[in-house]
Motif scaffolding. Structure first.
Motif, PDB file in Angstrom:
ATOM      1  N   ASP A 176       0.484  -1.650  -0.312  1.00  0.00           N
ATOM      2  CA  ASP A 176       0.453  -0.071   0.130  1.00  0.00           C
ATOM      3  C   ASP A 176       0.695   1.415  -0.655  1.00  0.00           C
ATOM      4  OD1 ASP A 176      -2.683   1.672   0.428  1.00  0.00           O
ATOM      5  OD2 ASP A 176      -1.865   1.672   2.794  1.00  0.00           O
ATOM      6  N   ALA A 177       1.933   1.284   0.930  1.00  0.00           N
ATOM      7  CA  ALA A 177       2.629   2.070   0.535  1.00  0.00           C
ATOM      8  C   ALA A 177       3.411   2.649  -0.186  1.00  0.00           C
ATOM      9  CB  ALA A 177       4.105   2.501   2.160  1.00  0.00           C
ATOM     10  N   LEU A 178       3.775   0.953  -0.883  1.00  0.00           N
ATOM     11  CA  LEU A 178       4.294   1.482  -2.082  1.00  0.00           C
ATOM     12  C   LEU A 178       4.103   2.227  -3.812  1.00  0.00           C
ATOM     13  CD1 LEU A 178       7.745   0.278  -4.448  1.00  0.00           C
ATOM     14  CD2 LEU A 178       6.192  -1.025  -4.624  1.00  0.00           C
ATOM     15  N   ALA A 179       2.049   1.615  -3.625  1.00  0.00           N
ATOM     16  CA  ALA A 179       1.565   1.663  -4.199  1.00  0.00           C
ATOM     17  C   ALA A 179       1.260   3.748  -3.965  1.00  0.00           C
ATOM     18  CB  ALA A 179       0.329   1.108  -4.593  1.00  0.00           C
ATOM     19  N   ARG A 180       1.234   4.498  -2.942  1.00  0.00           N
ATOM     20  CA  ARG A 180       1.203   5.388  -2.944  1.00  0.00           C
ATOM     21  C   ARG A 180       2.318   5.985  -3.680  1.00  0.00           C
ATOM     22  NH1 ARG A 180       1.238   5.785   2.526  1.00  0.00           N
ATOM     23  NH2 ARG A 180       0.666   3.888   2.690  1.00  0.00           N
ATOM     24  N   TRP A 184      -0.482   4.363  -7.858  1.00  0.00           N
ATOM     25  CA  TRP A 184      -0.303   2.958  -8.960  1.00  0.00           C
ATOM     26  C   TRP A 184      -1.844   3.038  -8.720  1.00  0.00           C
ATOM     27  CZ3 TRP A 184       4.003  -0.112  -8.226  1.00  0.00           C
ATOM     28  CH2 TRP A 184       5.362  -0.256  -8.388  1.00  0.00           C
ATOM     29  N   ASP A 185      -2.759   3.008  -8.882  1.00  0.00           N
ATOM     30  CA  ASP A 185      -4.243   2.481  -8.195  1.00  0.00           C
ATOM     31  C   ASP A 185      -4.459   0.956  -8.044  1.00  0.00           C
ATOM     32  OD1 ASP A 185      -6.807   2.122  -7.618  1.00  0.00           O
ATOM     33  OD2 ASP A 185      -7.174   2.960 -10.655  1.00  0.00           O
ATOM     34  N   LEU A 186      -4.164   0.915  -6.965  1.00  0.00           N
ATOM     35  CA  LEU A 186      -4.172  -0.422  -6.414  1.00  0.00           C
ATOM     36  C   LEU A 186      -5.819  -1.667  -7.280  1.00  0.00           C
ATOM     37  CD1 LEU A 186      -3.136  -0.546  -2.863  1.00  0.00           C
ATOM     38  CD2 LEU A 186      -2.041  -1.769  -4.359  1.00  0.00           C
ATOM     39  N   ALA A 187      -6.845  -0.504  -7.322  1.00  0.00           N
ATOM     40  CA  ALA A 187      -7.473  -1.247  -7.951  1.00  0.00           C
ATOM     41  C   ALA A 187      -7.351  -2.399  -9.464  1.00  0.00           C
ATOM     42  CB  ALA A 187      -8.844  -0.371  -7.944  1.00  0.00           C
ATOM     43  N   VAL A 188      -6.631  -2.186 -10.012  1.00  0.00           N
ATOM     44  CA  VAL A 188      -6.152  -2.419 -11.549  1.00  0.00           C
ATOM     45  C   VAL A 188      -4.669  -2.979 -11.245  1.00  0.00           C
ATOM     46  CG1 VAL A 188      -7.069  -0.941 -12.812  1.00  0.00           C
ATOM     47  CG2 VAL A 188      -4.649  -0.713 -12.717  1.00  0.00           C
ATOM     48  N   SER A 203      -6.243  -9.049  -0.661  1.00  0.00           N
ATOM     49  CA  SER A 203      -7.519  -8.324  -0.690  1.00  0.00           C
ATOM     50  C   SER A 203      -7.942  -6.820  -0.823  1.00  0.00           C
ATOM     51  CB  SER A 203      -8.242  -8.703   0.538  1.00  0.00           C
ATOM     52  OG  SER A 203      -8.457 -10.077   0.945  1.00  0.00           O
ATOM     53  N   LEU A 204      -6.212  -6.185  -0.760  1.00  0.00           N
ATOM     54  CA  LEU A 204      -6.101  -5.057  -1.142  1.00  0.00           C
ATOM     55  C   LEU A 204      -6.075  -4.339  -3.003  1.00  0.00           C
ATOM     56  CD1 LEU A 204      -4.269  -2.608   0.075  1.00  0.00           C
ATOM     57  CD2 LEU A 204      -2.229  -2.980  -0.980  1.00  0.00           C
ATOM     58  N   VAL A 205      -5.613  -6.139  -3.397  1.00  0.00           N
ATOM     59  CA  VAL A 205      -5.841  -5.626  -5.030  1.00  0.00           C
ATOM     60  C   VAL A 205      -6.902  -6.008  -5.114  1.00  0.00           C
ATOM     61  CG1 VAL A 205      -2.609  -5.444  -5.158  1.00  0.00           C
ATOM     62  CG2 VAL A 205      -4.884  -7.466  -5.618  1.00  0.00           C
ATOM     63  N   GLY A 206      -6.842  -5.478  -6.996  1.00  0.00           N
ATOM     64  CA  GLY A 206      -8.195  -5.391  -7.557  1.00  0.00           C
ATOM     65  C   GLY A 206      -8.310  -7.141  -8.464  1.00  0.00           C
ATOM     66  N   LYS A 207      -7.257  -7.159  -8.682  1.00  0.00           N
ATOM     67  CA  LYS A 207      -6.810  -8.638  -9.542  1.00  0.00           C
ATOM     68  C   LYS A 207      -5.898  -9.784  -8.842  1.00  0.00           C
ATOM     69  CE  LYS A 207      -7.070  -5.901 -14.084  1.00  0.00           C
ATOM     70  NZ  LYS A 207      -8.323  -6.714 -13.903  1.00  0.00           N
ATOM     71  N   PRO A 208      -6.417 -10.205  -7.653  1.00  0.00           N
ATOM     72  CA  PRO A 208      -6.100 -11.256  -7.159  1.00  0.00           C
ATOM     73  C   PRO A 208      -6.277 -12.599  -7.445  1.00  0.00           C
ATOM     74  CG  PRO A 208      -8.208 -11.301  -5.961  1.00  0.00           C
ATOM     75  CD  PRO A 208      -7.472 -10.252  -6.912  1.00  0.00           C
ATOM     76  N   HIS A 209      -4.410 -13.311  -7.730  1.00  0.00           N
ATOM     77  CA  HIS A 209      -4.252 -14.729  -7.951  1.00  0.00           C
ATOM     78  C   HIS A 209      -3.956 -15.528  -6.654  1.00  0.00           C
ATOM     79  CE1 HIS A 209      -4.857 -13.265 -12.167  1.00  0.00           C
ATOM     80  NE2 HIS A 209      -4.486 -12.317 -11.475  1.00  0.00           N
ATOM     81  N   ALA A 210      -4.262 -16.527  -6.741  1.00  0.00           N
ATOM     82  CA  ALA A 210      -4.076 -17.505  -6.092  1.00  0.00           C
ATOM     83  C   ALA A 210      -3.046 -19.396  -6.244  1.00  0.00           C
ATOM     84  CB  ALA A 210      -5.146 -18.412  -5.222  1.00  0.00           C
ATOM     85  N   VAL A 211      -2.019 -18.909  -6.699  1.00  0.00           N
ATOM     86  CA  VAL A 211      -0.941 -19.735  -7.310  1.00  0.00           C
ATOM     87  C   VAL A 211      -0.151 -20.377  -6.803  1.00  0.00           C
ATOM     88  CG1 VAL A 211       1.702 -19.440  -8.537  1.00  0.00           C
ATOM     89  CG2 VAL A 211       0.283 -18.122  -8.348  1.00  0.00           C
ATOM     90  N   ASN A 212      -0.273 -22.224  -6.895  1.00  0.00           N
ATOM     91  CA  ASN A 212       0.241 -23.203  -5.427  1.00  0.00           C
ATOM     92  C   ASN A 212      -0.584 -23.492  -4.190  1.00  0.00           C
ATOM     93  OD1 ASN A 212       1.197 -24.494  -8.383  1.00  0.00           O
ATOM     94  ND2 ASN A 212       3.317 -23.093  -7.348  1.00  0.00           N
ATOM     95  N   PRO A 213      -1.557 -23.230  -4.545  1.00  0.00           N
ATOM     96  CA  PRO A 213      -2.746 -22.285  -2.806  1.00  0.00           C
ATOM     97  C   PRO A 213      -2.249 -23.560  -2.234  1.00  0.00           C
ATOM     98  CG  PRO A 213      -3.976 -22.623  -4.206  1.00  0.00           C
ATOM     99  CD  PRO A 213      -2.929 -22.799  -5.341  1.00  0.00           C
ATOM    100  N   ASP A 214      -2.532 -23.281  -0.390  1.00  0.00           N
ATOM    101  CA  ASP A 214      -2.747 -24.223   0.019  1.00  0.00           C
ATOM    102  C   ASP A 214      -4.512 -24.267   0.451  1.00  0.00           C
ATOM    103  OD1 ASP A 214      -3.688 -21.722   1.891  1.00  0.00           O
ATOM    104  OD2 ASP A 214      -1.916 -21.422   2.674  1.00  0.00           O
TER     105      ASP A 214
END
Length: 265
Positions: A176-180, A184-188, A203-214
């Motif tokens: 969040d600090a880096l995006a500010r 960057w718009d975290l929604a995209v 949950s912070l971003v608009g496009k979350p992805h699970a990779v090899n998820p638990d």
């Protein structure tokens, strides 16, 4: 159903954030680093087993209990205390090239490349020491890396952290600090992780992805219609996730003791 490589946003729109352990790399980066140190006779099997037991609880359970956070913090401090930054970076580079480069998930590499080809910034976000994260970033040609930082004075680690371990909610705060800072718009923006511990980041971003998820992240992703990418072959998700998590949790203190021993006459 697992998704193939996603179609990225238009060039310049936002950024993509990738966890490292079991998301970008098979297993845990700090574990592979520790094995590299072992191959150089810089620590003992007893050190490895002792560390494995202490750190496994923190990593596997995802516990945020203070005693587990403190144990992980202590391990991170011991990892670098009293040693020169240049020495650690040299070890990171050597071990990455020898034993870590071929552990990058090819599927995740394609995801990364898709964002790079779209002109987006791609950042690693990991609890791994930032020096190791920076080596991975440079080798893969990524934009930047956020990792756990240790304090230095005159090029030598003091044994104190600058801030907290970059884990769980701390990852989301850092992004969040880096995006500010970058505007960057975290929604995209996109984020990728294997662990339910990273739900604050995802949950912070608009496009979350699970990779090899638990298991927990897989269930959450399905409930919320998030893309799921599983690049593991010939193994069940749960059986694959637990040993990797154990290994990742286990290795840091071993590497810590190794570096401390390396500096002993």
């Amino acid at each position: 159903m697992p998704h193939d490589v996603p179609r990225p946003p238009a060039a310049g729109a936002g950024a993509a954030f990738f966890d490292v352990d079991n998301t970008l790399m098979r297993g845990a980066s700090i574990y592979h680093f520790a094995r590299g140190l072992a191959a150089r006779d810089l620590f003992t099997t007893r050190d490895l087993l002792r560390f494995a037991w202490g750190q496994t609880l923190f990593r596997v359970t995802g516990s945020e209990q203070p005693e587990h956070i403190d144990a992980a913090r202590e391990a991170a401090l011991a990892f670098v205390a009293g040693h020169g930054v240049a020495d650690l970076v040299d070890l990171c580079e050597e071990i990455y090239d020898d034993s870590m480069a071929d552990r990058i998930w090819e599927g995740t590499r394609r995801l990364v490349q898709h964002h790079l080809d779209a002109g987006q910034a791609v950042w690693l976000v990991t609890a791994t020491p930032v020096e190791l994260a920076q080596i991975i970033r440079k080798r893969l040609g990524l934009t930047g890396a956020l990792g756990t930082r240790a304090e230095t004075i005159d090029g030598v680690y003091t044994g104190r952290l600058n801030g907290d371990l970059l884990h769980g909610p701390a990852k989301a705060e850092a992004v969040d600090a880096l995006a500010r800072e970058k505007g960057w718009d975290l929604a995209v923006c996109s984020a990728y992780s294997d662990s339910s511990n990273d739900l604050p980041l995802l949950s912070l971003v608009g496009k979350p992805h699970a990779v090899n998820p638990d298991g927990d992240l897989r269930r959450y992703a399905r409930t919320h219609a998030w893309p799921v990418h599983d690049f593991r072959r010939h193994r069940q998700t749960l059986k694959a996730a637990i040993p990797v998590t154990l290994a990742g949790a286990a290795a840091g203190a071993v590497a810590i003791r190794a570096l401390r021993r390396r500096g002993t006459p």
